[in-house]
Enzyme design. Structure first.
Site, PDB file in Angstrom:
ATOM      1  CB  THR A  30      -0.941   0.020   1.216  1.00 12.40           C
ATOM      2  OG1 THR A  30      -0.170   0.047   2.409  1.00 12.40           O
ATOM      3  CG2 THR A  30      -1.855  -1.198   1.209  1.00 12.40           C
ATOM      4  CG  ASP A  31      -0.823   4.753  -1.875  1.00  5.99           C
ATOM      5  OD1 ASP A  31      -1.647   4.669  -0.939  1.00  5.99           O
ATOM      6  OD2 ASP A  31      -1.158   5.080  -3.027  1.00  5.99           O
ATOM      7  CG  LEU A  32       2.605   7.834   2.292  1.00  8.40           C
ATOM      8  CD1 LEU A  32       3.176   9.233   2.073  1.00  8.40           C
ATOM      9  CD2 LEU A  32       3.002   7.292   3.643  1.00  8.40           C
TER      10      LEU A  32
END
Length: 154
Positions: A30-32
């Site tokens: 996942t990203d931020l």
């Protein structure tokens, strides 16, 4: 006494013409914002394609180790429809669509349940160590043809 299936990596399975490969979304995917980073869908699809070919009887490693070449992605079209999130159980569904002398076209979807999150069409070309396209082994094209027309690799 050992059990053949114990402690083996996930290989997915064929259901008719489709190869079905389950994936779990981990934090590293996942990203931020908490959704799967766009490039990671390509990683999920690559794993599914590799395992589909292995399960169908295409030994990429043997060809590579013999110095005869390897597959390279020659063309890729991808569409992102909806995000996947941490801990989602996903399914990558792959189908061989077309086989040519030096390449194969595979359509893939990444799903969460019945919802299609991402879909792609990938052309993988067999290339010689020189980087030039190379005719696929006849046994491989036979396997692909069976996957296209009959729905099974064996």
């Amino acid at each position: 006494m050992t059990d053949q299936g114990v402690d083996q990596p996930q290989a997915g399975r064929f259901e008719g013409r489709e190869h079905r490969y389950p994936v779990r979304v981990y934090f590293e995917d996942t990203d931020l914002s908490g959704v799967v980073y766009h490039a990671n869908y390509l990683r999920f699809m690559e794993r599914a394609r590799s395992d589909m070919l292995r399960l169908a009887g295409i030994d990429q490693r043997a060809v590579h180790e013999a110095g005869e070449g390897a597959y390279a992605v020659a063309d890729l079209s991808i569409r992102y429809r909806a995000p996947a999130r941490l801990d989602d159980a996903l399914l990558v569904v792959s189908r061989v669509m077309q086989v040519r002398a030096a390449s194969v076209v595979i359509h893939q979807t990444v799903r969460r349940g019945s919802l299609v999150l991402t879909e792609a069409t990938v052309t993988a070309a067999l290339v010689a160590p020189s980087g030039r396209p190379k005719r696929q082994p006849a046994a491989w094209t036979d396997i692909y043809q069976r996957l296209i027309w009959q729905g099974t690799a064996t």
